[in-house]
Enzyme design. Structure first.
Site, PDB file in Angstrom:
ATOM      1  N   HIS A 136       0.643  -1.465  -0.078  1.00  0.00           N
ATOM      2  CA  HIS A 136       0.342  -0.158  -0.017  1.00  0.00           C
ATOM      3  C   HIS A 136       0.429   1.066   0.105  1.00  0.00           C
ATOM      4  O   HIS A 136       0.250   1.963  -0.549  1.00  0.00           O
ATOM      5  CB  HIS A 136      -0.729   0.230   1.282  1.00  0.00           C
ATOM      6  N   ASP A 173      -2.529 -10.577  -1.913  1.00  0.00           N
ATOM      7  CA  ASP A 173      -3.788 -10.247  -0.592  1.00  0.00           C
ATOM      8  C   ASP A 173      -4.962  -9.279  -1.016  1.00  0.00           C
ATOM      9  O   ASP A 173      -5.245  -8.554  -2.265  1.00  0.00           O
ATOM     10  CB  ASP A 173      -2.615  -8.764  -0.315  1.00  0.00           C
ATOM     11  N   HIS A 175      -6.332  -6.959  -0.387  1.00  0.00           N
ATOM     12  CA  HIS A 175      -6.488  -4.971  -0.804  1.00  0.00           C
ATOM     13  C   HIS A 175      -5.988  -5.334  -1.754  1.00  0.00           C
ATOM     14  O   HIS A 175      -4.440  -5.462  -1.941  1.00  0.00           O
ATOM     15  CB  HIS A 175      -5.809  -4.845   1.071  1.00  0.00           C
ATOM     16  N   ASP A 261      -5.030 -12.567   3.619  1.00  0.00           N
ATOM     17  CA  ASP A 261      -6.001 -12.555   4.444  1.00  0.00           C
ATOM     18  C   ASP A 261      -7.597 -12.107   3.525  1.00  0.00           C
ATOM     19  O   ASP A 261      -8.290 -11.395   3.946  1.00  0.00           O
ATOM     20  CB  ASP A 261      -5.620 -10.227   4.928  1.00  0.00           C
TER      21      ASP A 261
HETATM   22 ZN   LIG Z   1      -4.219  -6.633   3.121  1.00  0.00          ZN
END
Ligand SMILES: [Zn+2]
Length: 363
Positions: A136, A173, A175, A261
């Site tokens: 991120h 992931d 996200h 996740d």
């Molecule tokens: Zn994540």
């Protein structure tokens, strides 16, 4: 040839702050990004008897010049300054603790070390158990528990030193891999791919329409999946959209930004994947790496917020990379795999087919 495992005790010694800000009527609670899950991954690898069969790799800190291939020097200086004091916020959901700079540089440097071990032929492939996560972090700010964009720094480093020309990053992931995407958005030599829960985090990025820009147009692929996706959707997304894109792009090395996740127990997502999902994703990544880039595959740890469960997701990844099974069995597999919703559902298939259309333009 063996599989490398990069790890370091110091990865468990950093805190990135709480998920939600505290207030007068908000009772304090432990940080979501706890070191516990990743420490338990290492514990289970050790307990499984796998360690003697892996090549242990030790990280080094990425230098300022190496970090500056992806991040602004002002931002790197800010992280260092806060780290030398009492810490502080470096971006949304990212509060650096005192002394955090060196550990963040060690996470980015760990990915560089793992890339080098594979490119040197010291190991066939590698798993880098780094922390904090990186995908991120953007050029001038941290985000989502990420301070430096670990995988992007390693990709930029390998290319700057002429070790590879073309690299593909597959980010599973849950996200969106926004930091990696933006680092190479105009670069036709780095194919960035992200499978993620649609509009989860960052809420305003990761759309199918983000395909790269300028010379890099057509070299970014997002596969946003609807909340509730499970094994069937993830396997199909990989098989139908991601693998064809990798086959067309023909990278010299494939890096995986590997978050766990998307598992059914994760408090920061709404997917229902299980341990065998991660085995199958890794199997596909390894097969395409074997086909297009002599097996050069580096799996780098990203998120995962269910400490009790993510070790059971990590073991299948390492088993698949190394071709060696352990006696570890996922104690929750029967429960999770029998939940409804693991078959590929029509609305998930539509999202995957749309991504496949975008992937067809890569090459
Ligand atoms: Zn994540």
């Amino acid at each position: 040839m063996a599989t490398g495992l990069l790890h370091d005790e110091r990865y468990f010694w950093i805190e990135l702050g709480n998920f939600l800000p505290l207030g007068p009527l908000a009772q304090p609670f432990p940080a979501m990004d706890s070191p516990d899950g990743k420490r338990r991954i290492l514990n289970l690898i050790r307990a499984s008897g796998m360690m003697p069969h892996l090549v242990e790799l030790a990280p080094r800190e990425a230098t300022v010049d190496e970090l500056a291939r992806v991040h602004t020097r002002d931002y790197i200086a800010l992280v260092k300054r806060l780290s030398e004091g009492y810490g502080g916020e470096v971006g949304d959901f990212t509060a650096l603790c005192a002394g955090g700079y060196e550990i963040c540089a060690l996470a980015a440097g760990g990915c560089i070390t793992a890339f080098d071990a594979v490119l040197d032929g010291e190991v066939e492939n590698a798993f880098a158990l780094v922390r904090p996560c990186g995908h991120h972090a953007e050029a001038d700010r941290g985000r989502g528990f990420a301070v430096f964009s670990n995988v992007a720094v390693a990709v930029a480093d390998a290319r700057a030193r002429g070790r590879v020309e073309r690299v593909a990053v597959v980010d599973w992931d849950v996200h969106h891999g926004n930091g990696t995407q933006w680092a190479f958005y105009e670069d036709p030599d780095v194919l960035t791919i992200s499978i993620h829960q649609d509009r989860l985090y960052p809420v305003d990025s990761g759309a199918l329409s983000e395909i790269g820009a300028g010379a890099g147009e057509g070299f970014n692929l997002n596969v946003p999946l609807p909340a509730g996706s499970g094994h069937g959707a993830y396997v199909a997304a990989m098989e139908r959209a991601v693998v064809p894109a990798l086959e067309a792009f023909k990278p010299d090395l494939i890096a995986v930004a590997c978050g766990f996740d998307a598992n059914a127990f994760d408090p920061l997502s709404h997917m229902i994947c299980h341990s065998e999902t991660f085995r199958e994703l890794t199997r596909q990544a390894k097969a395409v790496a074997d086909h297009v880039c002599a097996g050069r595959l580096v799996v780098c740890q990203e998120g995962g917020y269910a400490p009790a469960y993510i070790p059971y997701c990590a073991i299948p990844v390492i088993e698949t990379l190394s071709g060696r099974r352990t006696a570890v069995e996922d104690p929750m597999f029967e429960f999770v795999s029998n939940m409804g919703g693991h078959d590929l559902l029509p609305h998930q298939e539509r999202a995957i087919e749309a991504a496949r259309e975008v992937a067809r333009r890569i090459g």
